[in-house]
Design a protein around this motif. Sequence first.
Motif, PDB file in Angstrom:
ATOM      1  N   LYS A  20       0.832  -1.205   0.000  1.00  0.00           N
ATOM      2  CA  LYS A  20       0.000   0.000   0.000  1.00  0.00           C
ATOM      3  C   LYS A  20       0.865   1.253   0.000  1.00  0.00           C
ATOM      4  O   LYS A  20       1.983   1.265   0.491  1.00  0.00           O
ATOM      5  N   GLU A 418      -8.370   3.381   7.113  1.00  0.00           N
ATOM      6  CA  GLU A 418      -8.465   1.930   7.038  1.00  0.00           C
ATOM      7  C   GLU A 418      -8.294   1.362   8.448  1.00  0.00           C
ATOM      8  O   GLU A 418      -7.320   1.665   9.133  1.00  0.00           O
ATOM      9  N   GLU A 420      -8.295  -2.299  10.566  1.00  0.00           N
ATOM     10  CA  GLU A 420      -8.214  -3.754  10.429  1.00  0.00           C
ATOM     11  C   GLU A 420      -7.985  -4.378  11.800  1.00  0.00           C
ATOM     12  O   GLU A 420      -7.101  -3.952  12.550  1.00  0.00           O
ATOM     13  N   SER A 434     -12.821  -5.369   9.267  1.00  0.00           N
ATOM     14  CA  SER A 434     -12.143  -4.267   8.596  1.00  0.00           C
ATOM     15  C   SER A 434     -13.161  -3.224   8.157  1.00  0.00           C
ATOM     16  O   SER A 434     -14.328  -3.541   7.900  1.00  0.00           O
ATOM     17  N   ASN A 436     -13.188   0.474   5.684  1.00  0.00           N
ATOM     18  CA  ASN A 436     -12.484   1.415   4.823  1.00  0.00           C
ATOM     19  C   ASN A 436     -13.406   2.579   4.469  1.00  0.00           C
ATOM     20  O   ASN A 436     -14.561   2.358   4.103  1.00  0.00           O
ATOM     21  N   TYR A 437     -12.893   3.785   4.589  1.00  0.00           N
ATOM     22  CA  TYR A 437     -13.643   4.962   4.173  1.00  0.00           C
ATOM     23  C   TYR A 437     -12.763   5.800   3.259  1.00  0.00           C
ATOM     24  O   TYR A 437     -11.605   6.087   3.594  1.00  0.00           O
TER      25      TYR A 437
END
Length: 454
Positions: A20, A418, A420, A434, A436-437
């Motif tokens: 990432k 993120e 997790e 998890s 994610n936005y």
Amino acid sequence: GSIDLSQYSLNNVQKIEIVKGTGSTLYGSDAMGGVINIITKKPSNNSFVRKGNVYFDFGSNTSFNPAADFEYGNEKTGVILGGKLFSTDGFDLDPSTPHTNGQEQIDRWNFSGKVRHRLSQSWDIVGSGRFMSENREWIESEIVEKNFFEDTTYTYDDEEINKRYEASATLGHMAGDKYSMKLRLFGTYYDHAWNKFSESFWIDTSKTEDIFLESSFDANYVIGQNHVTSYGMNYNYQDLKSTELVDGAKADNSAAGYLQYEYSPHKAWNFVSGVRYEHHSSFGGHVNPSLNVIFSPAQCVKFRGFVGRGFRAPSIKQQYFIFDHTAAGYIVYGGSAVESSDLDIAGLEFEDLRQEKSINSSVSAEISYGTIGLHRVTYFYNHLEDLIDFTLIGFPDPYWRGVYVYQNIESAITQGIEWESRVRLSSSVDLSFSYNYLFTRNLDTQEKLINRPD
């Protein structure tokens, strides 16, 4: 305009790495958002190996997916050979329409092989090859308005034939645990043909030939206990010929060199800095630095910070290709292709695409407790200049469909969070969660970027 990962066989894949954040320092243009690294299996040459695997599954719509591979190895040489077939009649989610809504009919063959030979204790050479052949068939339709009282529906039979040939050779050297290097040559040839028929009469066609060649040198050198350097260079060349391409053929090339330095002054601190210089035949030279810091005050706690500069040159297709999907309701022009087309929209001017640049940053916090669990939260922020994207121009005649053109967005941002978590509840039960936005903005219009969901 994108990579079709379904064309790759997974039976010879050892692992897939997800990196990432910008990878422009090590991987160059196109690695601004991250890297998906598909690593294939290496033939064994440490001991005598004789083994094979056979796999088969069968499903509805006459779908089947057999695969087989064989591995051989001795102290000097290792070989892996594999083959796979994927075939399906496809399915239609909405039979009330004349066109295919769902999965088209597919017949795809994959064959691959890799040979590894040990030249000495520290030198080895690896050669590999792959062949893919694919046929797709589906039905498309379009409604043409004849008058106020009657519309006419036209149906077409589409067929697509894709073939890909790949080969690579890698010379590797490892001197103990201090120094390693790889010299690699790679080439791929992609042959694409698409035809459209109406009641057995040929209506339209497109043909594309894509050649990509790359040579690279990469090395790692361990200096003492706290210093590691990675450095290398590469050169690549692409030659694209297509009936959908302005002037029929285009080519470009790029060369790059990089240096990365890792320093651990204390067991709690780790610094990784890098810089890459890349020169593109159409867009000149660019320098991309990066810095990554890891602070681990305890074995179970870790903080990371990253900042780096990204660079992406427009591809040949984004500049000169015409993605003609008018029957599906849209057509996409390359940034320079629109100038030589018959598209005329009053009051609109189009510019040649510029290279995309960005500043990418992220911070994360992680806590773990052995094999029991892990929690990680990451915040990322990317500021992009001259973002390469396609924009909706309108629905002009004679298309009556959506017309898009690849253009630069002068300034944009993407940012998000993120989260997790993984927890082992017992010896037989694991729980993972998890979230994610993603928040995006075109800073010129204050609107969201297209096709990037929250």
